[in-house]
Scaffold this active site. Structure first.
Site, PDB file in Angstrom:
ATOM      1  N   CYS A 112       4.402   1.656  -2.736  1.00 40.51           N
ATOM      2  CA  CYS A 112       3.612   0.077  -1.755  1.00 40.51           C
ATOM      3  C   CYS A 112       4.925   0.191  -1.252  1.00 40.51           C
ATOM      4  CB  CYS A 112       2.552   0.178  -2.769  1.00 40.51           C
ATOM      5  SG  CYS A 112       1.693   1.463  -3.522  1.00 40.51           S
ATOM      6  N   HIS A 252       0.365  -6.426   0.762  1.00 42.48           N
ATOM      7  CA  HIS A 252       0.000  -5.335   0.479  1.00 42.48           C
ATOM      8  C   HIS A 252      -1.483  -4.722  -0.040  1.00 42.48           C
ATOM      9  CE1 HIS A 252      -0.213  -1.374  -0.633  1.00 42.48           C
ATOM     10  NE2 HIS A 252      -0.087  -1.778  -2.625  1.00 42.48           N
ATOM     11  N   ASN A 282      -6.140   0.900  -1.084  1.00 37.92           N
ATOM     12  CA  ASN A 282      -4.684   1.011  -1.182  1.00 37.92           C
ATOM     13  C   ASN A 282      -4.400   1.746  -0.095  1.00 37.92           C
ATOM     14  OD1 ASN A 282      -2.288   0.887  -1.975  1.00 37.92           O
ATOM     15  ND2 ASN A 282      -2.634   0.114  -4.226  1.00 37.92           N
TER      16      ASN A 282
END
Ligand code: UT7
Length: 325
Positions: A112, A252, A282
């Site tokens: 990520c 993020h 996500n």
């Protein structure tokens, strides 16, 4: 001359997977998912779509938004932990799909945090003169590595790609600072245990669902609670700025509660955070690029403004950039 963003792009599958859809697949409910994560729905790639397809679409849009053509690009970096194949790299697939002239093309795997790592690598290569215009893409089809029998992970992730073209910009603009870090001692908290050289793909791996992502959510949450604010502070400091100078923070998008925690720790108004986790979940390396493209497109983020991009994720890794658009 400094290097900065000349154009942005994003792409996501049409198929939407809502919390109500997930209620039919695992023992979960809309209320739990919304209150614990902030997610209402996410995108899921159709069977024929792979990471490079979304990446190429986002990349093509970023090149067009920059007023350029693929012939202008001389560096391609794709951040992903869900490549189409181990080889060729997703960056090479994108390079071929967009018909970019021969140049350096490679993948970065920082899960990520991949967006921050890729942007920082591209900036470094541009600064050395190895390239003039870089196509940087964060793209992941996380649902391909998601175990839809595991309610602790399957409600979280979605598929998407975000992209930017980096090139020379006027003095005072562009990427003002970068910070990337990793702590490999905590790597086991987000892991795909099977399918690699340690535990190659086999019937046994598949029987044990080891080809899917496993995560210790609580440990990652604690890690993110400290590293996200830390990364912002370091990047702002390295840019010679104060936190109040920032117009926007694009974090993020992993969990709304992690973002809320950062709001409190950094003493930055909630309105300065760009948030779209409710609609995309996500999307790993794609999440910042998608949010950035959306905010540029709807006019929230304007030329000349100061933005901090910040991420954390598998590795474990974390990092941030400060950019004047
Ligand atoms: O992108 C970077 C990588 N990932 C992350 O940043 C994720 C970071 N972690 C998180 O976002 C959160 O830890 C999660 C969203 C993964 C989990 O939230 P939590 O508040 O930490 O929940 P928990 O794991 O402590 O679980 C609380 C309860 C448990 O039940 P018991 O043991 O209290 O009876 C879980 O079994 O919630 C249960 N649970 C669920 N219930 C309904 C876990 N997942 C679900 C679910 N639906 N999907």
């Amino acid at each position: 001359m400094p290097f900065g963003i000349l154009g942005t792009g994003s792409a996501f599958p049409d198929r939407i997977l809502t919390n109500q859809d997930l209620e039919k697949i695992v023992e979960t409910n809309d209320e739990w998912i919304r209150t614990r994560t902030g997610i209402c729905e996410r995108r899921m790639a159709e069977p024929e779509i792979a990471t490079s397809d979304l990446a190429a679409r986002a990349g093509a849009k970023a090149i067009a938004e920059a007023g350029l053509t693929p012939a202008d690009i001389d560096l391609v970096i794709v951040a992903t932990f869900t490549p189409d194949h181990f080889t060729p790299s997703t960056a090479c697939l994108v390079h071929g799909k967009l018909n970019i002239p021969n140049c350096m093309a490679f993948d970065v795997n920082a899960a990520c945090t991949g967006w921050i790592y890729a942007l920082s690598c591209a900036n470094g290569l541009l600064t050395t003169g190895m390239a003039k215009k870089a196509l940087v893409i964060g793209a992941d089809c996380v649902t391909r590595l998601t175990n839809f029998k595991d309610r602790t992970t399957c409600v979280l992730f979605g598929d998407a790609a975000g992209a930017v073209v980096l090139g020379e910009v006027e003095e005072g603009r562009g990427i003002l600072s970068q910070f990337c870090s990793a702590d490999g001692r905590q790597g086991q908290y987000i892991i795909v245990p099977g399918g690699g050289s340690r535990n190659p793909c086999s019937h046994e791996v598949v029987d044990k669902d080891e080809q899917f992502l496993q995560m210790s959510g609580n440990d990652v949450f604690k890690f993110a609670a400290t590293t996200l604010p830390e990364a912002v502070n370091i990047a702002v400091d390295r840019a010679g700025l104060k936190i109040d100078d920032l117009d926007w923070i694009i974090p993020h998008q992993a969990n709304l509660r992690i973002i809320d925690n950062a709001v409190k720790r950094l003493h930055v108004p909630h309105e300065k955070f760009i948030i779209n986790i409710d609609r995309f979940g996500n999307t790993s390396a794609a999440s910042i690029g998608v949010a950035l493209d959306e905010a540029v497109g709807d006019g929230r983020v304007k030329p000349g403004q100061l933005i901090c991009l910040v991420a954390f994720g598998g590795g474990l890794t974390w990092g941030a950039n400060v950019i004047r658009l």
